[in-house]
Design a protein around this motif. Structure first.
Motif, PDB file in Angstrom:
ATOM      1  N   UNK A   1      65.359  54.890 -84.049  1.00 36.48           N
ATOM      2  CA  UNK A   1      66.569  55.420 -84.863  1.00 36.48           C
ATOM      3  C   UNK A   1      66.506  54.034 -85.905  1.00 36.48           C
ATOM      4  N   UNK A   2      66.630  54.642 -87.038  1.00 29.85           N
ATOM      5  CA  UNK A   2      67.020  53.599 -88.291  1.00 29.85           C
ATOM      6  C   UNK A   2      68.482  53.870 -88.606  1.00 29.85           C
ATOM      7  N   UNK A   3      69.032  52.765 -89.330  1.00 25.53           N
ATOM      8  CA  UNK A   3      70.223  52.658 -89.760  1.00 25.53           C
ATOM      9  C   UNK A   3      70.161  52.895 -91.559  1.00 25.53           C
ATOM     10  N   UNK A   4      69.436  53.273 -91.789  1.00 25.57           N
ATOM     11  CA  UNK A   4      68.956  53.586 -93.394  1.00 25.57           C
ATOM     12  C   UNK A   4      68.017  54.534 -93.647  1.00 25.57           C
ATOM     13  N   UNK A   5      67.845  55.194 -94.794  1.00 23.21           N
ATOM     14  CA  UNK A   5      66.924  55.994 -95.198  1.00 23.21           C
ATOM     15  C   UNK A   5      65.614  55.296 -95.496  1.00 23.21           C
TER      16      UNK A   5
ATOM     17  N   UNK B   1      76.329  48.823 -85.827  1.00 22.05           N
ATOM     18  CA  UNK B   1      77.318  48.110 -86.466  1.00 22.05           C
ATOM     19  C   UNK B   1      77.007  47.770 -87.993  1.00 22.05           C
ATOM     20  N   UNK B   2      78.160  47.336 -88.614  1.00 24.52           N
ATOM     21  CA  UNK B   2      77.655  47.190 -90.134  1.00 24.52           C
ATOM     22  C   UNK B   2      76.639  45.978 -90.136  1.00 24.52           C
ATOM     23  N   UNK B   3      75.709  45.977 -90.959  1.00 21.59           N
ATOM     24  CA  UNK B   3      74.819  44.916 -90.948  1.00 21.59           C
ATOM     25  C   UNK B   3      73.488  44.958 -91.698  1.00 21.59           C
ATOM     26  N   UNK B   4      72.596  44.357 -91.616  1.00 23.13           N
ATOM     27  CA  UNK B   4      71.228  44.547 -92.478  1.00 23.13           C
ATOM     28  C   UNK B   4      70.365  45.953 -92.016  1.00 23.13           C
ATOM     29  N   UNK B   5      69.551  46.375 -92.615  1.00 30.12           N
ATOM     30  CA  UNK B   5      68.587  47.494 -92.395  1.00 30.12           C
ATOM     31  C   UNK B   5      67.721  47.144 -90.961  1.00 30.12           C
ATOM     32  N   UNK B   6      68.083  47.868 -90.031  1.00 30.30           N
ATOM     33  CA  UNK B   6      67.288  47.654 -88.851  1.00 30.30           C
ATOM     34  C   UNK B   6      66.968  49.033 -88.241  1.00 30.30           C
TER      35      UNK B   6
ATOM     36  N   UNK C   1      71.423  52.515 -98.447  1.00 25.50           N
ATOM     37  CA  UNK C   1      72.569  51.780 -97.892  1.00 25.50           C
ATOM     38  C   UNK C   1      72.214  51.594 -96.409  1.00 25.50           C
ATOM     39  N   UNK C   2      72.760  50.988 -95.750  1.00 27.50           N
ATOM     40  CA  UNK C   2      72.604  50.862 -94.231  1.00 27.50           C
ATOM     41  C   UNK C   2      73.906  51.868 -93.637  1.00 27.50           C
ATOM     42  N   UNK C   3      73.881  52.197 -92.745  1.00 34.17           N
ATOM     43  CA  UNK C   3      74.855  53.215 -92.013  1.00 34.17           C
ATOM     44  C   UNK C   3      75.394  52.403 -90.774  1.00 34.17           C
TER      45      UNK C   3
ATOM     46  N   UNK D   1      83.246  62.928 -91.582  1.00 31.84           N
ATOM     47  CA  UNK D   1      83.853  63.009 -92.787  1.00 31.84           C
ATOM     48  C   UNK D   1      82.807  63.234 -93.779  1.00 31.84           C
ATOM     49  N   UNK D   2      83.543  63.020 -95.070  1.00 31.85           N
ATOM     50  CA  UNK D   2      82.614  63.439 -96.339  1.00 31.85           C
ATOM     51  C   UNK D   2      81.813  61.991 -96.705  1.00 31.85           C
ATOM     52  N   UNK D   3      82.293  60.903 -96.119  1.00 33.91           N
ATOM     53  CA  UNK D   3      81.844  59.675 -96.134  1.00 33.91           C
ATOM     54  C   UNK D   3      80.727  59.212 -95.168  1.00 33.91           C
ATOM     55  N   UNK D   4      80.570  60.074 -94.234  1.00 28.17           N
ATOM     56  CA  UNK D   4      79.545  59.886 -93.119  1.00 28.17           C
ATOM     57  C   UNK D   4      78.421  60.000 -93.427  1.00 28.17           C
ATOM     58  N   UNK D   5      77.381  59.047 -92.926  1.00 29.36           N
ATOM     59  CA  UNK D   5      76.021  59.372 -93.229  1.00 29.36           C
ATOM     60  C   UNK D   5      75.194  59.506 -91.988  1.00 29.36           C
ATOM     61  N   UNK D   6      74.169  60.153 -91.972  1.00 31.99           N
ATOM     62  CA  UNK D   6      73.011  60.513 -90.882  1.00 31.99           C
ATOM     63  C   UNK D   6      72.391  59.249 -90.448  1.00 31.99           C
ATOM     64  N   UNK D   7      72.134  58.814 -89.079  1.00 35.37           N
ATOM     65  CA  UNK D   7      71.207  58.030 -88.647  1.00 35.37           C
ATOM     66  C   UNK D   7      69.724  58.778 -88.978  1.00 35.37           C
TER      67      UNK D   7
END
Length: 106
Positions: free
Chosen positions: A81-85, A34-39, A92-94, A64-70
């Motif tokens: 699994x990370x929600x950021x690079x 879910x949207x939130x901090x790096x985790x 940014x977080x994903x 979509x073009x705005x989707x980002x990979x976990x």
């Protein structure tokens, strides 16, 4: 075994065959952030590590073009699994849903 992939070297010698190498999916699960901090989220995969396994994230819906990979990483007995690079401090977080597949090879 009467079927499988065989790989030969430049000298014509057999390098890999269906009796010397196997891959098996040992974990397949849907991961949601879910949207939130790096985790990160950890998933138990006993006997798996970075030398005998790989963790792969696969989109489960429209991409979509705005989707980002976990991002995924194999650790000892754990797929993380990370929600950021993690290699890019300013990333940014994903918030996304993807399928985690852990494949063990021998």
């Amino acid at each position: 075994m009467a079927y499988g992939l065989r790989t030969y070297g430049a000298d014509g010698a057999l390098q890999l065959d269906e009796n010397s190498f196997t891959c098996r999916v040992v974990l397949s699960t849907v991961v949601t952030f879910a949207p939130g901090p790096k985790s990160f989220q950890d998933f138990s995969v006993p006997g798996c590590n970075a030398t005998n396994s790989i963790a792969v994230m696969i989109p489960v819906g429209e991409y979509s073009d705005t989707s980002m990979q976990l991002e995924s990483e194999m650790r000892t007995d754990v797929a993380r699994v990370y929600n950021y690079c993690r290699e890019f401090e300013a990333s940014n977080t994903v918030s996304n849903t993807m399928r985690l597949n852990v494949i063990r090879f021998a």
